[in-house]
Design an enzyme around this catalytic site. Structure first.
Site, PDB file in Angstrom:
ATOM      1  N   SER A  15     -50.853  25.609  84.137  1.00  0.00           N
ATOM      2  CA  SER A  15     -50.598  25.353  82.940  1.00  0.00           C
ATOM      3  C   SER A  15     -51.524  25.728  81.669  1.00  0.00           C
ATOM      4  CB  SER A  15     -49.825  23.980  82.444  1.00  0.00           C
ATOM      5  OG  SER A  15     -49.602  23.999  81.445  1.00  0.00           O
ATOM      6  N   LYS A  67     -36.886  19.772  83.831  1.00  0.00           N
ATOM      7  CA  LYS A  67     -36.299  19.838  82.471  1.00  0.00           C
ATOM      8  C   LYS A  67     -35.048  19.033  82.420  1.00  0.00           C
ATOM      9  CE  LYS A  67     -38.911  23.624  80.566  1.00  0.00           C
ATOM     10  NZ  LYS A  67     -38.852  25.232  79.965  1.00  0.00           N
ATOM     11  N   ASP A 104     -37.906  25.553  73.344  1.00  0.00           N
ATOM     12  CA  ASP A 104     -38.059  26.841  74.069  1.00  0.00           C
ATOM     13  C   ASP A 104     -37.201  27.770  72.978  1.00  0.00           C
ATOM     14  OD1 ASP A 104     -39.689  26.187  76.234  1.00  0.00           O
ATOM     15  OD2 ASP A 104     -37.949  25.764  77.591  1.00  0.00           O
ATOM     16  N   GLY A 132     -31.984  28.202  83.695  1.00  0.00           N
ATOM     17  CA  GLY A 132     -32.313  27.229  82.918  1.00  0.00           C
ATOM     18  C   GLY A 132     -32.959  27.899  81.488  1.00  0.00           C
ATOM     19  N   LYS A 157     -21.939  33.491  87.000  1.00  0.00           N
ATOM     20  CA  LYS A 157     -22.460  32.494  86.094  1.00  0.00           C
ATOM     21  C   LYS A 157     -22.537  33.087  84.639  1.00  0.00           C
ATOM     22  CE  LYS A 157     -25.673  31.051  89.860  1.00  0.00           C
ATOM     23  NZ  LYS A 157     -27.025  31.077  89.979  1.00  0.00           N
ATOM     24  N   TYR A 214     -44.859  35.601  81.459  1.00  0.00           N
ATOM     25  CA  TYR A 214     -46.166  36.365  80.732  1.00  0.00           C
ATOM     26  C   TYR A 214     -46.926  36.547  81.798  1.00  0.00           C
ATOM     27  CZ  TYR A 214     -46.790  31.194  80.673  1.00  0.00           C
ATOM     28  OH  TYR A 214     -46.782  29.897  81.005  1.00  0.00           O
TER      29      TYR A 214
HETATM   30  P1  NDP Z   1     -33.964  29.717  87.031  1.00  0.00           P
HETATM   31  O1  NDP Z   1     -34.588  29.774  88.412  1.00  0.00           O
HETATM   32  O2  NDP Z   1     -33.360  28.737  86.364  1.00  0.00           O
HETATM   33  O3  NDP Z   1     -33.011  31.081  86.843  1.00  0.00           O
HETATM   34  C1  NDP Z   1     -33.137  32.361  87.634  1.00  0.00           C
HETATM   35  C2  NDP Z   1     -32.288  33.662  86.936  1.00  0.00           C
HETATM   36  O4  NDP Z   1     -32.832  34.984  87.389  1.00  0.00           O
HETATM   37  C3  NDP Z   1     -31.207  33.682  87.531  1.00  0.00           C
HETATM   38  O5  NDP Z   1     -30.037  34.016  86.592  1.00  0.00           O
HETATM   39  C4  NDP Z   1     -31.082  34.555  88.760  1.00  0.00           C
HETATM   40  O6  NDP Z   1     -29.791  35.085  89.040  1.00  0.00           O
HETATM   41  C5  NDP Z   1     -31.797  35.611  88.220  1.00  0.00           C
HETATM   42  N1  NDP Z   1     -32.623  36.549  89.236  1.00  0.00           N
HETATM   43  C6  NDP Z   1     -33.623  36.007  89.994  1.00  0.00           C
HETATM   44  N2  NDP Z   1     -33.982  36.891  90.761  1.00  0.00           N
HETATM   45  C7  NDP Z   1     -33.474  38.241  90.520  1.00  0.00           C
HETATM   46  C8  NDP Z   1     -33.461  39.501  90.506  1.00  0.00           C
HETATM   47  N3  NDP Z   1     -34.160  40.078  91.661  1.00  0.00           N
HETATM   48  N4  NDP Z   1     -32.662  40.459  89.795  1.00  0.00           N
HETATM   49  C9  NDP Z   1     -31.596  39.900  88.974  1.00  0.00           C
HETATM   50  N5  NDP Z   1     -31.708  38.445  88.554  1.00  0.00           N
HETATM   51  C10 NDP Z   1     -32.406  37.698  89.188  1.00  0.00           C
HETATM   52  O7  NDP Z   1     -35.332  30.248  86.190  1.00  0.00           O
HETATM   53  P2  NDP Z   1     -35.831  29.965  84.840  1.00  0.00           P
HETATM   54  O8  NDP Z   1     -34.398  30.470  83.980  1.00  0.00           O
HETATM   55  O9  NDP Z   1     -36.108  28.710  84.682  1.00  0.00           O
HETATM   56  O10 NDP Z   1     -36.876  30.909  84.323  1.00  0.00           O
HETATM   57  C11 NDP Z   1     -36.766  32.408  84.153  1.00  0.00           C
HETATM   58  C12 NDP Z   1     -37.862  33.140  83.576  1.00  0.00           C
HETATM   59  O11 NDP Z   1     -38.232  32.614  82.562  1.00  0.00           O
HETATM   60  C13 NDP Z   1     -39.065  32.635  84.618  1.00  0.00           C
HETATM   61  O12 NDP Z   1     -39.781  33.838  84.958  1.00  0.00           O
HETATM   62  C14 NDP Z   1     -39.901  31.856  83.821  1.00  0.00           C
HETATM   63  O13 NDP Z   1     -41.330  31.716  83.992  1.00  0.00           O
HETATM   64  C15 NDP Z   1     -39.777  32.237  82.301  1.00  0.00           C
HETATM   65  N6  NDP Z   1     -39.902  31.231  81.163  1.00  0.00           N
HETATM   66  C16 NDP Z   1     -40.668  31.651  80.543  1.00  0.00           C
HETATM   67  C17 NDP Z   1     -41.050  30.520  79.416  1.00  0.00           C
HETATM   68  C18 NDP Z   1     -41.932  30.864  78.365  1.00  0.00           C
HETATM   69  O14 NDP Z   1     -42.431  29.998  77.409  1.00  0.00           O
HETATM   70  N7  NDP Z   1     -42.469  32.049  77.951  1.00  0.00           N
HETATM   71  C19 NDP Z   1     -40.175  29.288  79.126  1.00  0.00           C
HETATM   72  C20 NDP Z   1     -39.248  29.238  80.318  1.00  0.00           C
HETATM   73  C21 NDP Z   1     -39.084  30.010  81.399  1.00  0.00           C
HETATM   74  P3  NDP Z   1     -28.630  34.614  90.027  1.00  0.00           P
HETATM   75  O15 NDP Z   1     -27.801  33.545  89.024  1.00  0.00           O
HETATM   76  O16 NDP Z   1     -27.850  35.790  90.442  1.00  0.00           O
HETATM   77  O17 NDP Z   1     -29.529  33.876  91.181  1.00  0.00           O
END
Ligand code: NDP
Length: 269
Positions: A15, A67, A104, A132, A157, A214
């Site tokens: 972090s 969260k 966020d 999320g 979804k 990032y």
């Molecule tokens: P979740 O696990 O809740 O959701 C993952 C999502 O990604 C789902 O919609 C999933 O689809 C999709 N997914 C995963 N792999 C693939 C793939 N190969 N091709 C297409 N879709 C895919 O993750 P979060 O929402 O918590 O996090 C998402 C990203 O956001 C992360 O990289 C995290 O690091 C980043 N993030 C950055 C923040 C910042 O401050 N910059 C803050 C919060 C998050 P499916 O539903 O089909 O499984």
């Protein structure tokens, strides 16, 4: 006396929040102590109660995977936290109340305003992902842009999320055909070196492609967008610093300046 804050997650070693909040404290002259805190995956509530019993803590940021648990632990919620169904900022009041917020979405909007410009209200946004992070964005983003359309690998979804937040949805592979000003990767695909299966013409015609992830080097999605010819491609570091600035404001009443911290983080090897 300095007030104490934590960032709680699992894992938490990576972090950047402590260095960001330390920089905000220096800039604003508000002395705080801000540290990382690893919670075991099980029993978030019990560990939080134990922490509050043994230490005088004023607030905490909460990150993956807690969260939703932080949302459930909050006695009072901001509107955006309620809509997101997730909390990343906890305030511990003197009367024992736990107040939950989610910074966020507004962090993302502020960073995108800097990168896209003030005419964000005319923008059509394609949001890739329905997890999320997408929820956090949907709690705030629709009020700042012309339209939001959600596309996800598991299409059902995206349809359900779009219905819940009153936005549009479309199939991931079928996003070509409409014109998007901003394409946001809110999937976790980049974490595994993968990219969402979106048509490259969607990326080439966008004014801004933004990966929430990032990294020191271009993420796989950023590389995909650069190869497609998008002129303006960014990662989510600015969102991270902006969401931290909003948490700092909630706790300390002053919004720190983000740009010097962002510049410094990008320049630090
Ligand atoms: P979740 O696990 O809740 O959701 C993952 C999502 O990604 C789902 O919609 C999933 O689809 C999709 N997914 C995963 N792999 C693939 C793939 N190969 N091709 C297409 N879709 C895919 O993750 P979060 O929402 O918590 O996090 C998402 C990203 O956001 C992360 O990289 C995290 O690091 C980043 N993030 C950055 C923040 C910042 O401050 N910059 C803050 C919060 C998050 P499916 O539903 O089909 O499984």
């Amino acid at each position: 006396m300095s007030r104490r804050f934590y960032v709680i997650g699992n894992p938490i070693e990576h972090s950047l929040s402590p260095v960001i909040h330390a920089a905000f404290a220096r800039e604003t002259g508000i002395p705080i102590v801000y540290e990382k805190r690893l919670f075991a995956i099980e029993d978030f509530d019990g560990q939080l109660q134990q922490l509050l019993k043994t230490e005088k803590v004023s607030g905490a940021n909460v990150t993956v995977p807690f969260k939703t648990k932080a949302y459930e632990a909050s006695r009072t919620l901001s509107g955006r936290a309620r809509r997101a169904g997730a909390v990343n900022t906890l305030s511990f009041r003197k009367d024992g109340q736990i107040v939950g917020d989610n910074t966020d979405g507004i962090g993302f909007v502020r960073d995108v305003k800097r990168l896209y410009g003030e005419n964000l209200d005319k923008a059509h946004v394609l949001l890739l992902g329905a997890g999320g992070a997408a929820r956090g964005l949907l709690a705030v983003l629709p009020e700042f842009v012309e339209s939001v359309t959600v596309a996800n690998r598991t299409e059902a979804k995206a349809v359900s999320l779009a219905r819940e937040f009153g936005v549009f949805s479309c199939p991931l592979e079928g996003a070509y055909g409409s014109s998007w000003d901003i394409v946001v990767n809110a999937t976790s695909a980049s974490l595994n070196g993968a990219v969402p299966a979106v048509d490259k013409r969607v990326l080439s015609s966008a004014s801004l492609c933004y990966d929430l992830m990032y990294s020191r080097v271009a993420t796989p999605f950023m590389q995909q967008a650069q190869c497609a010819g998008c002129p303006n491609v960014h990662d989510g570091l600015g969102m991270l610093v902006e969401q931290a600035a909003e948490s700092f404001r909630i706790w300390n009443g002053i919004r720190p300046t983000v740009e010097p911290v962002l510049f410094w983080l990008r320049a630090t090897p």
